[in-house]
Design a protein around this motif. Sequence first.
Motif, PDB file in Angstrom:
ATOM      1  N   UNK A 146       2.016  -2.988   3.294  1.00 22.72           N
ATOM      2  CA  UNK A 146       1.807  -4.569   2.695  1.00 22.72           C
ATOM      3  C   UNK A 146       2.268  -5.786   1.772  1.00 22.72           C
ATOM      4  N   UNK A 147       2.861  -4.298   0.867  1.00 22.31           N
ATOM      5  CA  UNK A 147       4.055  -5.605   0.093  1.00 22.31           C
ATOM      6  C   UNK A 147       5.296  -5.349   0.556  1.00 22.31           C
ATOM      7  N   UNK A 148       5.857  -4.389   1.889  1.00 18.62           N
ATOM      8  CA  UNK A 148       6.855  -4.892   2.614  1.00 18.62           C
ATOM      9  C   UNK A 148       7.160  -6.244   4.203  1.00 18.62           C
ATOM     10  N   UNK A 149       5.588  -6.269   3.969  1.00 19.87           N
ATOM     11  CA  UNK A 149       5.344  -7.358   5.137  1.00 19.87           C
ATOM     12  C   UNK A 149       5.210  -8.920   4.370  1.00 19.87           C
ATOM     13  N   UNK A 155       3.330   4.132  -9.379  1.00 13.37           N
ATOM     14  CA  UNK A 155       4.504   4.405  -8.967  1.00 13.37           C
ATOM     15  C   UNK A 155       4.421   3.438  -7.669  1.00 13.37           C
ATOM     16  N   UNK A 156       3.150   3.313  -7.094  1.00 11.61           N
ATOM     17  CA  UNK A 156       3.162   2.007  -5.689  1.00 11.61           C
ATOM     18  C   UNK A 156       3.221   0.600  -6.431  1.00 11.61           C
ATOM     19  N   UNK A 157       2.559   0.566  -7.655  1.00 15.46           N
ATOM     20  CA  UNK A 157       2.954  -0.823  -8.871  1.00 15.46           C
ATOM     21  C   UNK A 157       4.404  -1.501  -8.517  1.00 15.46           C
ATOM     22  N   UNK A 158       5.166  -0.435  -9.275  1.00 14.43           N
ATOM     23  CA  UNK A 158       6.494  -0.649  -9.354  1.00 14.43           C
ATOM     24  C   UNK A 158       7.288  -0.972  -7.762  1.00 14.43           C
ATOM     25  N   UNK A 159       6.602  -0.268  -6.345  1.00 18.63           N
ATOM     26  CA  UNK A 159       6.712  -0.983  -5.083  1.00 18.63           C
ATOM     27  C   UNK A 159       7.131  -2.177  -5.093  1.00 18.63           C
ATOM     28  N   UNK A 200       9.120  -5.464  -4.083  1.00 13.03           N
ATOM     29  CA  UNK A 200       9.153  -6.145  -2.913  1.00 13.03           C
ATOM     30  C   UNK A 200       9.382  -7.873  -3.059  1.00 13.03           C
ATOM     31  N   UNK A 201       7.978  -7.986  -4.107  1.00 13.52           N
ATOM     32  CA  UNK A 201       7.676  -9.304  -4.434  1.00 13.52           C
ATOM     33  C   UNK A 201       9.610  -9.631  -4.971  1.00 13.52           C
TER      34      UNK A 201
END
Length: 467
Positions: free
Chosen positions: A79-82, A103-107, A111-112
């Motif tokens: 979702x972040x990547x898109x 970890x995913x908040x880091x991702x 992305x942001x």
Amino acid sequence: MSYRCRNRANGQGGPVNVHSLLLLAIAWALPTAAVAQPAVGTCTGELRYCLIAEARATADSIVRPRDRAEAMAAVAAVQAQTGDFVAALATARAIADDRVRMEVLLVVADSQAKAGDIAGALATARTIDDATAQSAAVVALEAVAIGQARAGDVAGALRSAEGIDDYFRRTEAQAAIARVQAERGDVVGARETAQHIRSTYWVPQERIRNPYRFSETNVDDYWHFEALVAIARVQARRGDVAGALETARGIDDFAARSRAIAEAAVAQAEAGDADGAIRTASDIEAAYGDVAPLIAVAGAHARAGNFAAAQELARNIEAAYGDVSAQVAIAAAQAERGNIAAGLASAQAIKNHQFSMRALVAVLAAQARKGDGAAALRTAGDIRDTSARIEAQQAIALAQAQAGDIAGALTTSAAIDHPYLRSDTQAAIAATRAAAGDVAGALPVARAIGDPLNRTIALTRIVVAVK
């Protein structure tokens, strides 16, 4: 940056195969072809959003808490990547496992930052609260700083890096900023940033007094030297060997200077300038510092078909340093040039078992890419080492998928005698086909994966291919 779950092979009592962890990473890194595919099934909206919804539903169906958390993390990451950061943050915050959520908040923050939303990335980074030694919050702040540097705002990037409390991690971020400046072509500015690291570094006295930590001198200059090595690497990879050597020779520390010179020599070898690489490598001061350039030269000879020179150099490297990496490169090159029998013989002649298996996997993958997957699979099936056999089967399946042979790839994956690694490979097959633009071929593969975690991951990687 992309999110990838851990390998559950060990938890299921099977062999731990490091290569399987890399399969999807390799598949995800393949160039993505733009595709325009109609929605599938009952979905009437845009295909990528339908696939994200399908992936989220699959994740929600997982009973095992840790697997469900990692599947949801894969959804949040895509979702972040898109660019759907609101949905990504909502999905991330619904993850019950604290570590996975951090970890995913880091991702998401990364992305942001890459999308230019620095304010949003900073806000996300500040919500990360973990106490691990490699703090995700610090990594997120570094990602924000790198994003600013990529956008040309070096001053803002350095200000963001100053917000990192830990002095070692702060200067690590500053070194990353210097590397990005070099990547953008501002070598002068990159060197200035590296010098800034040295001039502003400070070490608390209580840490200096601790005999179990680095000395003040070593710690003080560490990331300064690393930044200069990174700058030289960027210059060398861009073909500016003279500039790389100028940067390298200006480094005070002989070990860092040797690594920087080695980067230039390797770049020369990979560009086909074997003689130049040898001359450059002769300036390396550190013991064993010329191993990587010599291996690169042997590989370059092999890829050019000059196997006599490659094999002579490989023998000399083994005799002097005990390193057989060049022999692996030779076996792979022989196979890529169509001489599978010679590649197999070279692989089998390597005395080190681990490197022999590595060479054999490379040869069998090349054989599969050339259309003889059946023979490659038969050879792989005869490998007694379980981990090596599965690694070979995975490499063959991925090579077949890259060549468009989905049926062959699935047949190969079915031979993998480990449930998780089998589904892991099937997810890689789906991701590879999607990256090639074959979403219609990838979807049935993904949806047939029995393990819901890998099925979720496969669906999210297909989303990346949908434009």
